[in-house]
Design a protein around this motif. Structure first.
Motif, PDB file in Angstrom:
ATOM      1  N   ASN A 291       0.816  -1.213   0.000  1.00 54.44           N
ATOM      2  CA  ASN A 291       0.000   0.000   0.000  1.00 54.44           C
ATOM      3  C   ASN A 291       0.856   1.272   0.000  1.00 54.44           C
ATOM      4  O   ASN A 291       0.352   2.363   0.236  1.00 54.44           O
ATOM      5  CB  ASN A 291      -0.934   0.012   1.217  1.00 54.44           C
ATOM      6  CG  ASN A 291      -0.173  -0.055   2.532  1.00 54.44           C
ATOM      7  OD1 ASN A 291       1.026  -0.317   2.555  1.00 54.44           O
ATOM      8  ND2 ASN A 291      -0.864   0.172   3.635  1.00 54.44           N
ATOM      9  N   LEU A 292       2.154   1.138  -0.277  1.00 53.89           N
ATOM     10  CA  LEU A 292       3.073   2.277  -0.291  1.00 53.89           C
ATOM     11  C   LEU A 292       3.447   2.644  -1.723  1.00 53.89           C
ATOM     12  O   LEU A 292       3.466   1.800  -2.614  1.00 53.89           O
ATOM     13  CB  LEU A 292       4.353   1.954   0.485  1.00 53.89           C
ATOM     14  CG  LEU A 292       4.204   1.409   1.911  1.00 53.89           C
ATOM     15  CD1 LEU A 292       5.575   1.176   2.515  1.00 53.89           C
ATOM     16  CD2 LEU A 292       3.382   2.356   2.771  1.00 53.89           C
ATOM     17  N   THR A 293       3.781   3.919  -1.926  1.00 56.52           N
ATOM     18  CA  THR A 293       4.293   4.378  -3.201  1.00 56.52           C
ATOM     19  C   THR A 293       5.656   5.012  -2.973  1.00 56.52           C
ATOM     20  O   THR A 293       5.818   5.871  -2.101  1.00 56.52           O
ATOM     21  CB  THR A 293       3.357   5.409  -3.853  1.00 56.52           C
ATOM     22  OG1 THR A 293       2.066   4.819  -4.029  1.00 56.52           O
ATOM     23  CG2 THR A 293       3.897   5.845  -5.212  1.00 56.52           C
ATOM     24  N   ILE A 294       6.649   4.574  -3.749  1.00 54.18           N
ATOM     25  CA  ILE A 294       8.023   5.050  -3.612  1.00 54.18           C
ATOM     26  C   ILE A 294       8.413   5.787  -4.879  1.00 54.18           C
ATOM     27  O   ILE A 294       8.204   5.284  -5.985  1.00 54.18           O
ATOM     28  CB  ILE A 294       8.992   3.878  -3.368  1.00 54.18           C
ATOM     29  CG1 ILE A 294       8.572   3.089  -2.121  1.00 54.18           C
ATOM     30  CG2 ILE A 294      10.431   4.367  -3.225  1.00 54.18           C
ATOM     31  CD1 ILE A 294       9.371   1.816  -1.902  1.00 54.18           C
ATOM     32  N   GLY A 295       8.970   6.976  -4.718  1.00 55.21           N
ATOM     33  CA  GLY A 295       9.421   7.714  -5.888  1.00 55.21           C
ATOM     34  C   GLY A 295       9.219   9.203  -5.749  1.00 55.21           C
ATOM     35  O   GLY A 295       9.155   9.746  -4.633  1.00 55.21           O
TER      36      GLY A 295
ATOM     37  N   ALA B  79       6.449 -12.167  -0.281  1.00 56.85           N
ATOM     38  CA  ALA B  79       7.136 -10.875  -0.298  1.00 56.85           C
ATOM     39  C   ALA B  79       6.408  -9.874  -1.199  1.00 56.85           C
ATOM     40  O   ALA B  79       5.945 -10.218  -2.282  1.00 56.85           O
ATOM     41  CB  ALA B  79       8.573 -11.052  -0.760  1.00 56.85           C
ATOM     42  N   ASP B  80       6.330  -8.643  -0.735  1.00 50.09           N
ATOM     43  CA  ASP B  80       5.727  -7.566  -1.522  1.00 50.09           C
ATOM     44  C   ASP B  80       6.750  -6.936  -2.461  1.00 50.09           C
ATOM     45  O   ASP B  80       6.380  -6.301  -3.445  1.00 50.09           O
ATOM     46  CB  ASP B  80       5.172  -6.492  -0.581  1.00 50.09           C
ATOM     47  CG  ASP B  80       4.175  -7.064   0.398  1.00 50.09           C
ATOM     48  OD1 ASP B  80       3.004  -7.220   0.018  1.00 50.09           O
ATOM     49  OD2 ASP B  80       4.575  -7.380   1.540  1.00 50.09           O
ATOM     50  N   LEU B  81       8.024  -7.086  -2.123  1.00 51.91           N
ATOM     51  CA  LEU B  81       9.127  -6.543  -2.898  1.00 51.91           C
ATOM     52  C   LEU B  81      10.223  -7.596  -2.943  1.00 51.91           C
ATOM     53  O   LEU B  81      10.615  -8.134  -1.902  1.00 51.91           O
ATOM     54  CB  LEU B  81       9.640  -5.251  -2.238  1.00 51.91           C
ATOM     55  CG  LEU B  81      10.892  -4.593  -2.808  1.00 51.91           C
ATOM     56  CD1 LEU B  81      10.652  -4.071  -4.213  1.00 51.91           C
ATOM     57  CD2 LEU B  81      11.360  -3.455  -1.887  1.00 51.91           C
ATOM     58  N   LEU B  82      10.693  -7.920  -4.145  1.00 53.37           N
ATOM     59  CA  LEU B  82      11.813  -8.849  -4.296  1.00 53.37           C
ATOM     60  C   LEU B  82      13.107  -8.051  -4.423  1.00 53.37           C
ATOM     61  O   LEU B  82      13.102  -6.940  -4.939  1.00 53.37           O
ATOM     62  CB  LEU B  82      11.638  -9.723  -5.532  1.00 53.37           C
ATOM     63  CG  LEU B  82      10.342 -10.537  -5.651  1.00 53.37           C
ATOM     64  CD1 LEU B  82      10.359 -11.379  -6.913  1.00 53.37           C
ATOM     65  CD2 LEU B  82      10.121 -11.405  -4.425  1.00 53.37           C
TER      66      LEU B  82
ATOM     67  N   PHE C 145       1.802  -6.581  11.695  1.00 51.48           N
ATOM     68  CA  PHE C 145       1.947  -5.128  11.585  1.00 51.48           C
ATOM     69  C   PHE C 145       1.310  -4.552  10.318  1.00 51.48           C
ATOM     70  O   PHE C 145       1.289  -3.335  10.139  1.00 51.48           O
ATOM     71  CB  PHE C 145       3.424  -4.739  11.645  1.00 51.48           C
ATOM     72  CG  PHE C 145       4.108  -5.181  12.910  1.00 51.48           C
ATOM     73  CD1 PHE C 145       3.851  -4.525  14.106  1.00 51.48           C
ATOM     74  CD2 PHE C 145       4.967  -6.269  12.909  1.00 51.48           C
ATOM     75  CE1 PHE C 145       4.464  -4.939  15.289  1.00 51.48           C
ATOM     76  CE2 PHE C 145       5.586  -6.687  14.077  1.00 51.48           C
ATOM     77  CZ  PHE C 145       5.335  -6.029  15.280  1.00 51.48           C
ATOM     78  N   ASN C 146       0.823  -5.413   9.449  1.00 54.39           N
ATOM     79  CA  ASN C 146       0.186  -4.964   8.206  1.00 54.39           C
ATOM     80  C   ASN C 146       1.126  -4.057   7.412  1.00 54.39           C
ATOM     81  O   ASN C 146       0.756  -2.949   6.995  1.00 54.39           O
ATOM     82  CB  ASN C 146      -1.132  -4.251   8.498  1.00 54.39           C
ATOM     83  CG  ASN C 146      -1.951  -4.010   7.230  1.00 54.39           C
ATOM     84  OD1 ASN C 146      -1.882  -4.786   6.278  1.00 54.39           O
ATOM     85  ND2 ASN C 146      -2.721  -2.934   7.209  1.00 54.39           N
ATOM     86  N   ILE C 147       2.364  -4.516   7.217  1.00 55.52           N
ATOM     87  CA  ILE C 147       3.364  -3.763   6.471  1.00 55.52           C
ATOM     88  C   ILE C 147       3.944  -4.645   5.370  1.00 55.52           C
ATOM     89  O   ILE C 147       3.917  -5.879   5.464  1.00 55.52           O
ATOM     90  CB  ILE C 147       4.508  -3.267   7.381  1.00 55.52           C
ATOM     91  CG1 ILE C 147       5.142  -4.447   8.151  1.00 55.52           C
ATOM     92  CG2 ILE C 147       4.014  -2.189   8.332  1.00 55.52           C
ATOM     93  CD1 ILE C 147       6.341  -4.053   8.982  1.00 55.52           C
TER      94      ILE C 147
ATOM     95  N   TYR D  37       7.522   2.375   5.792  1.00 56.57           N
ATOM     96  CA  TYR D  37       8.389   1.286   6.267  1.00 56.57           C
ATOM     97  C   TYR D  37       8.103  -0.033   5.572  1.00 56.57           C
ATOM     98  O   TYR D  37       6.952  -0.462   5.459  1.00 56.57           O
ATOM     99  CB  TYR D  37       8.231   1.106   7.786  1.00 56.57           C
ATOM    100  CG  TYR D  37       9.058  -0.029   8.333  1.00 56.57           C
ATOM    101  CD1 TYR D  37      10.410  -0.168   8.003  1.00 56.57           C
ATOM    102  CD2 TYR D  37       8.495  -0.983   9.174  1.00 56.57           C
ATOM    103  CE1 TYR D  37      11.165  -1.219   8.499  1.00 56.57           C
ATOM    104  CE2 TYR D  37       9.242  -2.034   9.685  1.00 56.57           C
ATOM    105  CZ  TYR D  37      10.576  -2.154   9.341  1.00 56.57           C
ATOM    106  OH  TYR D  37      11.330  -3.204   9.817  1.00 56.57           O
ATOM    107  N   ILE D  38       9.187  -0.690   5.141  1.00 60.04           N
ATOM    108  CA  ILE D  38       9.149  -2.039   4.581  1.00 60.04           C
ATOM    109  C   ILE D  38      10.125  -2.885   5.385  1.00 60.04           C
ATOM    110  O   ILE D  38      11.311  -2.549   5.489  1.00 60.04           O
ATOM    111  CB  ILE D  38       9.549  -2.046   3.092  1.00 60.04           C
ATOM    112  CG1 ILE D  38       8.615  -1.149   2.266  1.00 60.04           C
ATOM    113  CG2 ILE D  38       9.546  -3.470   2.537  1.00 60.04           C
ATOM    114  CD1 ILE D  38       9.068  -0.952   0.828  1.00 60.04           C
ATOM    115  N   PHE D  39       9.653  -3.992   5.947  1.00 60.61           N
ATOM    116  CA  PHE D  39      10.525  -4.863   6.740  1.00 60.61           C
ATOM    117  C   PHE D  39      11.388  -5.715   5.824  1.00 60.61           C
ATOM    118  O   PHE D  39      10.901  -6.292   4.852  1.00 60.61           O
ATOM    119  CB  PHE D  39       9.692  -5.774   7.649  1.00 60.61           C
ATOM    120  CG  PHE D  39      10.523  -6.769   8.415  1.00 60.61           C
ATOM    121  CD1 PHE D  39      11.224  -6.377   9.541  1.00 60.61           C
ATOM    122  CD2 PHE D  39      10.617  -8.090   7.998  1.00 60.61           C
ATOM    123  CE1 PHE D  39      12.002  -7.289  10.252  1.00 60.61           C
ATOM    124  CE2 PHE D  39      11.399  -9.003   8.697  1.00 60.61           C
ATOM    125  CZ  PHE D  39      12.093  -8.595   9.826  1.00 60.61           C
TER     126      PHE D  39
END
Length: 271
Positions: free
Chosen positions: A8-12, A107-110, A86-88, A50-52
């Protein structure tokens, strides 16, 4: 710049600073939850996304006798526990192309390790998952040469990709950061991540393991923020001396707090 969606995050461009942080190795479910709880609360306090991060396997240890991690099954179980509590979003490394699909289920991000950033099959497999991917620039690579990695990844039709600076080989057992690389890679239409803790690693510097100089992490992180970054990567451990890997360049809780406060101020100042 093509912004990247991670959970649910946007990076950039125009987005909040993001932290990719956690232990180098997913040592246990308990340590993952302890670190995630602290960093989640800290990032909430500082208004940072935050991304764990934790690795289920460290496949490039200096010694074959070093601890590699819990393996994929256990590691993904620990990551799933962090996500649920933590819903992250969570991020972890993949080392082989066959790992991409099963890891993408959790994983949400590889993440592509620096040593493997030119591995065509691995990049393509990661792209085909249609998950966002963080590609670390190899210690042996010029920043402009990362265009090749991007082309391989984007050939799958996936444009959700970030590039990460983590230092360049500087003689034996040492790394140096060329801050120009952050700008060069950002001009490739991708968000840029600065890995502040691996950048102070001393590869193989302790003979059977790598050393590190964590005292330089804050200065390099501030410098990177001033050049312009979208996310900061740090390895964090409540007791770095006990960490399974990268203890000498990991930050403890108080060190990451102060570093994030400083980096956030600079990031917000330059916009």
């Amino acid at each position: 710049m093509t912004n990247v969606k991670v959970g649910n995050l946007t990076i950039g461009k125009g987005q909040k600073l993001t932290l990719l942080g956690g232990p180098c190795t997913a040592e246990s479910k308990e340590i993952c939850l302890e670190i995630a709880e602290y960093l989640y609360g800290l990032c909430q306090e500082l208004d940072i996304q935050y991304i764990f991060k934790a690795s289920f396997d460290k496949a490039n240890r200096s010694s074959g006798a070093s601890r590699r991690g819990p393996g994929m099954a256990k590691g993904l179980e620990y990551l799933a526990a962090v996500k649920e509590k933590f819903n992250i979003p969570v991020v972890t490394d993949i080392h082989e192309s066959h790992e991409a699909a099963p890891v993408a289920e959790v994983a949400d991000l590889l993440q592509i390790p620096a040593f493997l950033c030119r591995q065509t099959d691995l990049l393509v497999a990661a792209g085909k998952t249609m998950k966002p991917v963080n590609i670390k620039k190899g210690q042996f690579m010029a920043p402009e040469d990362m265009r090749g990695a991007l082309e391989k990844f984007r050939s799958t039709g996936n444009d959700q990709v970030m590039l990460c600076e983590r230092g360049s080989s500087f003689g034996y057992h040492n790394l140096v950061v060329d801050m120009r690389g952050l700008q060069i890679m950002r001009e490739m239409d991708v968000p840029v991540v600065f890995d502040a803790t691996h950048s102070v690693q001393l590869p193989g510097g302790q003979g059977t393991s790598s050393g590190g100089q964590r005292e330089f992490v804050p200065a390099l992180a501030r410098a990177a923020a001033a050049v312009g970054i979208d996310a900061l990567f740090t390895e964090v451990h409540p007791r770095p001396a006990e960490a399974w890997s990268d203890g000498p360049n990991s930050l403890d809780f108080e060190q990451i707090r102060q570093t994030l406060i400083e980096v956030k101020r600079i990031h917000d100042l330059i916009g």
